[in-house]
Write a protein that holds these residues in place. Structure first.
Motif, PDB file in Angstrom:
ATOM      1  N   THR A 199       5.029  22.678 -15.720  1.00 50.96           N
ATOM      2  CA  THR A 199       4.616  21.386 -15.172  1.00 50.96           C
ATOM      3  C   THR A 199       5.599  20.948 -14.108  1.00 50.96           C
ATOM      4  N   ILE A 200       5.091  20.201 -13.146  1.00 48.21           N
ATOM      5  CA  ILE A 200       5.930  19.653 -12.085  1.00 48.21           C
ATOM      6  C   ILE A 200       5.591  18.180 -11.909  1.00 48.21           C
ATOM      7  N   SER A 201       6.502  17.447 -11.310  1.00 50.90           N
ATOM      8  CA  SER A 201       6.237  16.079 -10.860  1.00 50.90           C
ATOM      9  C   SER A 201       7.086  15.843  -9.628  1.00 50.90           C
ATOM     10  N   PHE A 202       6.670  14.901  -8.811  1.00 59.35           N
ATOM     11  CA  PHE A 202       7.377  14.653  -7.561  1.00 59.35           C
ATOM     12  C   PHE A 202       7.074  13.229  -7.105  1.00 59.35           C
ATOM     13  N   TYR A 203       7.860  12.754  -6.153  1.00 54.63           N
ATOM     14  CA  TYR A 203       7.663  11.418  -5.613  1.00 54.63           C
ATOM     15  C   TYR A 203       6.717  11.477  -4.421  1.00 54.63           C
ATOM     16  N   THR A 204       5.777  10.550  -4.400  1.00 54.48           N
ATOM     17  CA  THR A 204       4.810  10.515  -3.316  1.00 54.48           C
ATOM     18  C   THR A 204       4.274   9.094  -3.162  1.00 54.48           C
ATOM     19  N   ASN A 205       3.464   8.869  -2.129  1.00 52.72           N
ATOM     20  CA  ASN A 205       2.841   7.557  -1.922  1.00 52.72           C
ATOM     21  C   ASN A 205       1.678   7.430  -2.899  1.00 52.72           C
ATOM     22  N   ALA A 206       1.952   6.816  -4.056  1.00 51.06           N
ATOM     23  CA  ALA A 206       1.067   6.969  -5.201  1.00 51.06           C
ATOM     24  C   ALA A 206       0.301   5.717  -5.621  1.00 51.06           C
ATOM     25  N   LEU A 207       0.696   4.528  -5.150  1.00 47.79           N
ATOM     26  CA  LEU A 207       0.132   3.311  -5.723  1.00 47.79           C
ATOM     27  C   LEU A 207      -0.095   2.236  -4.666  1.00 47.79           C
ATOM     28  N   ASP A 208      -1.150   1.460  -4.861  1.00 48.41           N
ATOM     29  CA  ASP A 208      -1.307   0.178  -4.164  1.00 48.41           C
ATOM     30  C   ASP A 208      -1.058  -0.912  -5.202  1.00 48.41           C
ATOM     31  N   ILE A 209      -0.137  -1.804  -4.906  1.00 52.53           N
ATOM     32  CA  ILE A 209       0.289  -2.808  -5.880  1.00 52.53           C
ATOM     33  C   ILE A 209       0.193  -4.207  -5.282  1.00 52.53           C
ATOM     34  N   LYS A 210      -0.237  -5.150  -6.112  1.00 54.70           N
ATOM     35  CA  LYS A 210      -0.274  -6.562  -5.705  1.00 54.70           C
ATOM     36  C   LYS A 210       0.648  -7.357  -6.613  1.00 54.70           C
ATOM     37  N   ASP A 269       0.837  -1.194   0.000  1.00 56.17           N
ATOM     38  CA  ASP A 269       0.000   0.000   0.000  1.00 56.17           C
ATOM     39  C   ASP A 269       0.876   1.250   0.000  1.00 56.17           C
ATOM     40  N   ASP A 270       0.419   2.253  -0.733  1.00 56.69           N
ATOM     41  CA  ASP A 270       1.091   3.564  -0.763  1.00 56.69           C
ATOM     42  C   ASP A 270       2.546   3.461  -1.209  1.00 56.69           C
ATOM     43  N   LYS A 271       2.783   2.692  -2.251  1.00 57.87           N
ATOM     44  CA  LYS A 271       4.127   2.588  -2.808  1.00 57.87           C
ATOM     45  C   LYS A 271       4.579   3.947  -3.343  1.00 57.87           C
ATOM     46  N   ILE A 272       5.832   4.292  -3.065  1.00 59.56           N
ATOM     47  CA  ILE A 272       6.371   5.571  -3.527  1.00 59.56           C
ATOM     48  C   ILE A 272       6.663   5.494  -5.028  1.00 59.56           C
ATOM     49  N   TYR A 273       6.142   6.462  -5.762  1.00 57.77           N
ATOM     50  CA  TYR A 273       6.345   6.500  -7.210  1.00 57.77           C
ATOM     51  C   TYR A 273       6.277   7.955  -7.670  1.00 57.77           C
ATOM     52  N   ARG A 274       6.851   8.231  -8.846  1.00 61.11           N
ATOM     53  CA  ARG A 274       6.808   9.591  -9.372  1.00 61.11           C
ATOM     54  C   ARG A 274       5.452   9.876 -10.006  1.00 61.11           C
ATOM     55  N   THR A 275       4.929  11.052  -9.744  1.00 59.72           N
ATOM     56  CA  THR A 275       3.631  11.429 -10.288  1.00 59.72           C
ATOM     57  C   THR A 275       3.733  11.716 -11.782  1.00 59.72           C
ATOM     58  N   ARG A 276       2.586  11.802 -12.409  1.00 60.88           N
ATOM     59  CA  ARG A 276       2.524  12.273 -13.782  1.00 60.88           C
ATOM     60  C   ARG A 276       2.926  13.745 -13.823  1.00 60.88           C
ATOM     61  N   ASP A 277       3.161  14.291 -15.014  1.00 59.00           N
ATOM     62  CA  ASP A 277       3.434  15.723 -15.132  1.00 59.00           C
ATOM     63  C   ASP A 277       2.149  16.502 -14.829  1.00 59.00           C
ATOM     64  N   ILE A 278       2.225  17.347 -13.804  1.00 54.74           N
ATOM     65  CA  ILE A 278       1.064  18.113 -13.354  1.00 54.74           C
ATOM     66  C   ILE A 278       1.243  19.568 -13.796  1.00 54.74           C
ATOM     67  N   LYS A 279       0.291  20.089 -14.538  1.00 54.13           N
ATOM     68  CA  LYS A 279       0.398  21.447 -15.062  1.00 54.13           C
ATOM     69  C   LYS A 279      -0.058  22.453 -14.024  1.00 54.13           C
ATOM     70  N   ILE A 280       0.805  23.415 -13.750  1.00 53.19           N
ATOM     71  CA  ILE A 280       0.483  24.528 -12.847  1.00 53.19           C
ATOM     72  C   ILE A 280       0.842  25.823 -13.567  1.00 53.19           C
ATOM     73  N   ASN A 281      -0.197  26.580 -13.890  1.00 57.90           N
ATOM     74  CA  ASN A 281      -0.015  27.812 -14.657  1.00 57.90           C
ATOM     75  C   ASN A 281       0.711  27.509 -15.962  1.00 57.90           C
TER      76      ASN A 281
END
Length: 228
Positions: free
Chosen positions: A43-54, A28-40
């Motif tokens: 774009t930015i991306s960052f690592y966060t708890n992004a995925l639940d994986i089996k 649960d909450d595997k750390i992964y890089r986000t998609r490119d997020i557009k702000i104004n």
């Protein structure tokens, strides 16, 4: 994470053994890089708890030895694994889109083969010679570029591949050994990716970038070792 596993081991026929292991790993909450997020205007991306994986699968190992001729003995091992990875859940951004894109989730599930096996034989001839032969198999999988089944720029399906390694060793003395060997002795390559599949041939990347299989061709080596 939660790891569930069970296994059995069976010894039979004078030194031969078989083990089988089933497993399931939920992260649960595997750390992964986000998609490119557009702000104004950027774009930015960052690592966060992004995925639940089996991850779930099966491992089988068969090993043993047998004698043939008068002075030859072969140790044999067969290791097989089957593994499936699935993305179970992804959080969403405020705009409703997933924080990790569908394309990345598809790559996590399909870039690596489900099936893999290795067969290794190690034969001792008398007191001085030893020959190792190994077969490496990788099952079907998909390239990371494109989308599976898409009409435009689809992902290429990578066929199963089989590679052989060989090493001949000479025991010169009780402490000194010489060996001549080859990795991927038949110089076999994985599939190249061309049109109509999504590819990067224009910059010289003709093979899958994330494949577990060999795309570097064969190589030979000569080595000396000493035990003391």
């Amino acid at each position: 994470s939660v790891n569930l596993s069970m296994g059995v081991a069976y010894d039979f026929y004078s030194g031969w053994s078989l083990t089988a292991d089933l497993y399931q790993i939920d992260v649960d909450d595997k750390i992964y890089r986000t998609r490119d997020i557009k702000i104004n205007d950027r774009t930015i991306s960052f690592y966060t708890n992004a995925l639940d994986i089996k991850s779930q699968g099966l491992d089988l190992v068969l090993s043993g030895n047998f004698e043939w001729l008068q002075s030859a003995q072969t140790d044999l091992s067969f290791a097989f694994s089957y593994n499936e990875i699935s993305v179970e859940d992804r959080p969403r951004l405020n705009n409703g889109s997933f924080i990790v894109s569908d394309a990345i989730a598809e790559d996590i599930e399909n870039n690596y083969p489900n099936e893999r096996f290795v067969v290794t034989t190690n034969t001792q001839f008398g007191d001085n010679w030893n020959v190792m032969l190994r077969a490496n198999y990788y099952g079907k999988h998909f390239d990371e570029r494109g989308t599976i089944g898409a009409e435009e720029d689809p992902s290429a399906s990578i066929d199963p591949s089989l590679y052989f390694d060989l090493e001949i060793k000479y025991h010169a003395t009780d402490t000194l050994n010489f060996a001549l060997g080859a990795v991927n002795v038949f110089d076999t390559y994985i599939d190249e990716i061309n049109e109509p599949f999504s590819n990067t041939q224009n910059i010289g990347l003709q093979y899958p970038r994330r494949s577990a299989a060999n795309y570097e061709g064969g190589s030979w080596y000569l080595k000396t070792s000493m035990n003391f």
